[in-house]
Design a protein around this motif. Sequence first.
Motif, PDB file in Angstrom:
ATOM      1  N   ILE A 104       0.833  -1.211   0.000  1.00 16.08           N
ATOM      2  CA  ILE A 104       0.000   0.000   0.000  1.00 16.08           C
ATOM      3  C   ILE A 104       0.863   1.254   0.000  1.00 16.08           C
ATOM      4  O   ILE A 104       0.606   2.214  -0.745  1.00 16.08           O
ATOM      5  CB  ILE A 104      -0.939   0.004   1.235  1.00 16.08           C
ATOM      6  CG1 ILE A 104      -1.947  -1.157   1.159  1.00 16.08           C
ATOM      7  CG2 ILE A 104      -1.675   1.334   1.356  1.00 16.08           C
ATOM      8  CD1 ILE A 104      -2.931  -1.077   0.021  1.00 16.08           C
ATOM      9  N   VAL A 105       1.900   1.274   0.821  1.00 18.98           N
ATOM     10  CA  VAL A 105       2.732   2.477   0.971  1.00 18.98           C
ATOM     11  C   VAL A 105       3.792   2.561  -0.127  1.00 18.98           C
ATOM     12  O   VAL A 105       4.056   3.628  -0.667  1.00 18.98           O
ATOM     13  CB  VAL A 105       3.403   2.493   2.368  1.00 18.98           C
ATOM     14  CG1 VAL A 105       4.359   3.674   2.493  1.00 18.98           C
ATOM     15  CG2 VAL A 105       2.351   2.552   3.463  1.00 18.98           C
ATOM     16  N   GLY A 106       4.396   1.412  -0.456  1.00 16.12           N
ATOM     17  CA  GLY A 106       5.517   1.425  -1.391  1.00 16.12           C
ATOM     18  C   GLY A 106       5.154   1.154  -2.836  1.00 16.12           C
ATOM     19  O   GLY A 106       6.000   1.259  -3.714  1.00 16.12           O
ATOM     20  N   GLY A 107       3.897   0.766  -3.101  1.00 13.94           N
ATOM     21  CA  GLY A 107       3.494   0.474  -4.468  1.00 13.94           C
ATOM     22  C   GLY A 107       3.828  -0.947  -4.876  1.00 13.94           C
ATOM     23  O   GLY A 107       4.303  -1.747  -4.069  1.00 13.94           O
ATOM     24  N   PRO A 108       3.590  -1.299  -6.144  1.00 18.56           N
ATOM     25  CA  PRO A 108       3.797  -2.676  -6.610  1.00 18.56           C
ATOM     26  C   PRO A 108       5.242  -3.129  -6.439  1.00 18.56           C
ATOM     27  O   PRO A 108       6.175  -2.323  -6.456  1.00 18.56           O
ATOM     28  CB  PRO A 108       3.412  -2.616  -8.090  1.00 18.56           C
ATOM     29  CG  PRO A 108       2.577  -1.391  -8.231  1.00 18.56           C
ATOM     30  CD  PRO A 108       3.086  -0.421  -7.215  1.00 18.56           C
ATOM     31  N   LEU A 109       5.421  -4.432  -6.295  1.00 21.19           N
ATOM     32  CA  LEU A 109       6.763  -5.007  -6.244  1.00 21.19           C
ATOM     33  C   LEU A 109       7.425  -4.895  -7.615  1.00 21.19           C
ATOM     34  O   LEU A 109       6.733  -4.756  -8.640  1.00 21.19           O
ATOM     35  CB  LEU A 109       6.677  -6.486  -5.850  1.00 21.19           C
ATOM     36  CG  LEU A 109       6.152  -6.799  -4.441  1.00 21.19           C
ATOM     37  CD1 LEU A 109       6.021  -8.312  -4.270  1.00 21.19           C
ATOM     38  CD2 LEU A 109       7.046  -6.220  -3.374  1.00 21.19           C
ATOM     39  N   PRO A 110       8.765  -4.958  -7.674  1.00 23.04           N
ATOM     40  CA  PRO A 110       9.432  -5.010  -8.985  1.00 23.04           C
ATOM     41  C   PRO A 110       8.901  -6.193  -9.795  1.00 23.04           C
ATOM     42  O   PRO A 110       8.517  -7.216  -9.212  1.00 23.04           O
ATOM     43  CB  PRO A 110      10.904  -5.217  -8.614  1.00 23.04           C
ATOM     44  CG  PRO A 110      11.038  -4.729  -7.213  1.00 23.04           C
ATOM     45  CD  PRO A 110       9.716  -4.981  -6.557  1.00 23.04           C
ATOM     46  N   PRO A 111       8.862  -6.064 -11.129  1.00 22.09           N
ATOM     47  CA  PRO A 111       8.260  -7.125 -11.958  1.00 22.09           C
ATOM     48  C   PRO A 111       8.769  -8.529 -11.650  1.00 22.09           C
ATOM     49  O   PRO A 111       7.979  -9.471 -11.554  1.00 22.09           O
ATOM     50  CB  PRO A 111       8.629  -6.696 -13.385  1.00 22.09           C
ATOM     51  CG  PRO A 111       8.726  -5.215 -13.313  1.00 22.09           C
ATOM     52  CD  PRO A 111       9.282  -4.908 -11.943  1.00 22.09           C
ATOM     53  N   ALA A 112      10.078  -8.700 -11.448  1.00 18.85           N
ATOM     54  CA  ALA A 112      10.625 -10.039 -11.212  1.00 18.85           C
ATOM     55  C   ALA A 112      10.128 -10.634  -9.899  1.00 18.85           C
ATOM     56  O   ALA A 112      10.065 -11.861  -9.750  1.00 18.85           O
ATOM     57  CB  ALA A 112      12.147  -9.997 -11.210  1.00 18.85           C
ATOM     58  N   GLY A 150       6.485  -5.791 -19.109  1.00 18.09           N
ATOM     59  CA  GLY A 150       7.665  -6.532 -19.553  1.00 18.09           C
ATOM     60  C   GLY A 150       8.230  -7.527 -18.561  1.00 18.09           C
ATOM     61  O   GLY A 150       9.423  -7.843 -18.622  1.00 18.09           O
ATOM     62  N   MET A 151       7.412  -8.069 -17.648  1.00 20.85           N
ATOM     63  CA  MET A 151       7.895  -9.063 -16.700  1.00 20.85           C
ATOM     64  C   MET A 151       8.360 -10.317 -17.445  1.00 20.85           C
ATOM     65  O   MET A 151       7.580 -10.978 -18.118  1.00 20.85           O
ATOM     66  CB  MET A 151       6.784  -9.440 -15.709  1.00 20.85           C
ATOM     67  CG  MET A 151       7.184 -10.502 -14.700  1.00 20.85           C
ATOM     68  SD  MET A 151       5.789 -11.036 -13.664  1.00 20.85           S
ATOM     69  CE  MET A 151       4.926 -12.151 -14.795  1.00 20.85           C
ATOM     70  N   GLY A 152       9.635 -10.641 -17.327  1.00 20.65           N
ATOM     71  CA  GLY A 152      10.173 -11.843 -17.964  1.00 20.65           C
ATOM     72  C   GLY A 152      10.196 -13.004 -16.982  1.00 20.65           C
ATOM     73  O   GLY A 152       9.804 -12.871 -15.817  1.00 20.65           O
ATOM     74  N   PHE A 153      10.713 -14.140 -17.454  1.00 25.88           N
ATOM     75  CA  PHE A 153      10.771 -15.308 -16.577  1.00 25.88           C
ATOM     76  C   PHE A 153      11.848 -15.137 -15.516  1.00 25.88           C
ATOM     77  O   PHE A 153      12.950 -14.667 -15.781  1.00 25.88           O
ATOM     78  CB  PHE A 153      11.048 -16.585 -17.368  1.00 25.88           C
ATOM     79  CG  PHE A 153      11.292 -17.775 -16.476  1.00 25.88           C
ATOM     80  CD1 PHE A 153      10.231 -18.370 -15.800  1.00 25.88           C
ATOM     81  CD2 PHE A 153      12.577 -18.268 -16.262  1.00 25.88           C
ATOM     82  CE1 PHE A 153      10.446 -19.447 -14.949  1.00 25.88           C
ATOM     83  CE2 PHE A 153      12.801 -19.346 -15.424  1.00 25.88           C
ATOM     84  CZ  PHE A 153      11.736 -19.928 -14.762  1.00 25.88           C
ATOM     85  N   ALA A 154      11.510 -15.539 -14.296  1.00 22.44           N
ATOM     86  CA  ALA A 154      12.475 -15.671 -13.202  1.00 22.44           C
ATOM     87  C   ALA A 154      12.039 -16.886 -12.393  1.00 22.44           C
ATOM     88  O   ALA A 154      10.907 -17.375 -12.536  1.00 22.44           O
ATOM     89  CB  ALA A 154      12.495 -14.409 -12.341  1.00 22.44           C
ATOM     90  N   MET A 155      12.914 -17.369 -11.529  1.00 23.59           N
ATOM     91  CA  MET A 155      12.561 -18.533 -10.708  1.00 23.59           C
ATOM     92  C   MET A 155      11.375 -18.245  -9.786  1.00 23.59           C
ATOM     93  O   MET A 155      10.764 -19.176  -9.246  1.00 23.59           O
ATOM     94  CB  MET A 155      13.773 -18.984  -9.900  1.00 23.59           C
ATOM     95  CG  MET A 155      14.843 -19.670 -10.740  1.00 23.59           C
ATOM     96  SD  MET A 155      14.271 -21.242 -11.457  1.00 23.59           S
ATOM     97  CE  MET A 155      14.325 -22.299 -10.004  1.00 23.59           C
ATOM     98  N   THR A 156      11.053 -16.960  -9.610  1.00 25.59           N
ATOM     99  CA  THR A 156       9.876 -16.601  -8.805  1.00 25.59           C
ATOM    100  C   THR A 156       8.576 -17.112  -9.421  1.00 25.59           C
ATOM    101  O   THR A 156       7.553 -17.178  -8.732  1.00 25.59           O
ATOM    102  CB  THR A 156       9.780 -15.069  -8.635  1.00 25.59           C
ATOM    103  OG1 THR A 156       9.879 -14.445  -9.921  1.00 25.59           O
ATOM    104  CG2 THR A 156      10.904 -14.549  -7.742  1.00 25.59           C
TER     105      THR A 156
END
Length: 373
Positions: free
Chosen positions: A225-233, A304-310
């Motif tokens: 809520i305070v910091g906004g969305p997580l980085p795409p990965a 542009g979220m690409g593949f990561a192990m996440t």
Amino acid sequence: MHHPSTLTAATERREERRRLPALRHLGPHWYAPVMGTAIIANAGAGLPYQFPGLRGLSQSMWVLSAAALVTVLTARAGHWLHHRDQARAHLLDPAVAPFYGCLSMALLAVGAGTLLVGGDLIGQGPAVAVDTVLYAAGTAVGLVAAVAVPYLMVARHKVDAGSAGPVWLLPLVAPMVSAALGPLLIPHLAAGQAREALLLACYAMFGLSLLATLLMLPLIFGRLIVGGPLPPALTPTLFLVLGPLGQSTTAVNQLADQAPRAIGAPYAEGLSVFAVVYGVPVMGFALLWLALATALVVRAARRGMGFAMTWWAFTFPVGTCVTGAAGLARHTGLVALEWLAAGLYALLVLAWLAAAAHTLRGLVSGRLLAAPR
């Protein structure tokens, strides 16, 4: 005659080859594919609709998860043996240390799969023995991680409120997996003290994990809520919140199934009631979080979220919701919950196919074992 510096360089190259450089950056997050594969077998075994081929699929996924577990355990042993400096650095990294909870959950998930579907292939006696060993090891590792990782976060890691994320839940949810899968062993114990002890130990781990999760969730949601969305990965890790929700619902339903074998009235009846009274509201919140997390993943994908192990976060947590919905369907008789379990299972299989295909491609190219950028 060789110059001394040439000899030194050659020695260093031989030493580096002996140290298996491919394992240097192989962290504990590699247990996530093992969990994500095993949950397809485990959830498939308890699905309300046993369509043709489902048992075969479950058996195949159990074999694959068992092979993956042996492979990753061996590789991680090599990592600790040859790259101890990097292994210690992982423990002191607040972004990596929580993944030690995945070791516990991988052991537990493969053990449960051995009992649920592996017995078809190796026999019931060996299956019980394998699950007993893996359950004991996984539970011990999970309880240590549930204390050790928060201790490191308090005493050694440098963290701030802005770095809070769903990954912090991983060591805390491991005892909940023990609580959900322990009931499978209750029928194989001697009646009396042993069964009741395991039943109540599972409820204790249920409480341990639930209360710790309730402490952590406000930090995670507050960060969003305070910091906004997580980085795409990192956006796929939002699905990790489903883990304690689905797994706790699974746990109360599995424990209620075994309560009549382990504990007398009126507790057995009360625990059966608790399974529905607790499970239905928590499943409601899980569906809310699933919708929110999906919306944020779609947003990240458009950016542009690409593949990561996440991406493996799309598998095991969703699988726990499948087993939770199936348990509620068993205790309520509601067809709507059976459909929910089947729909979530289809989503789980699609997520596994995507994560597995990209992981295989990344392993073949070597990208996933390279040093992080």
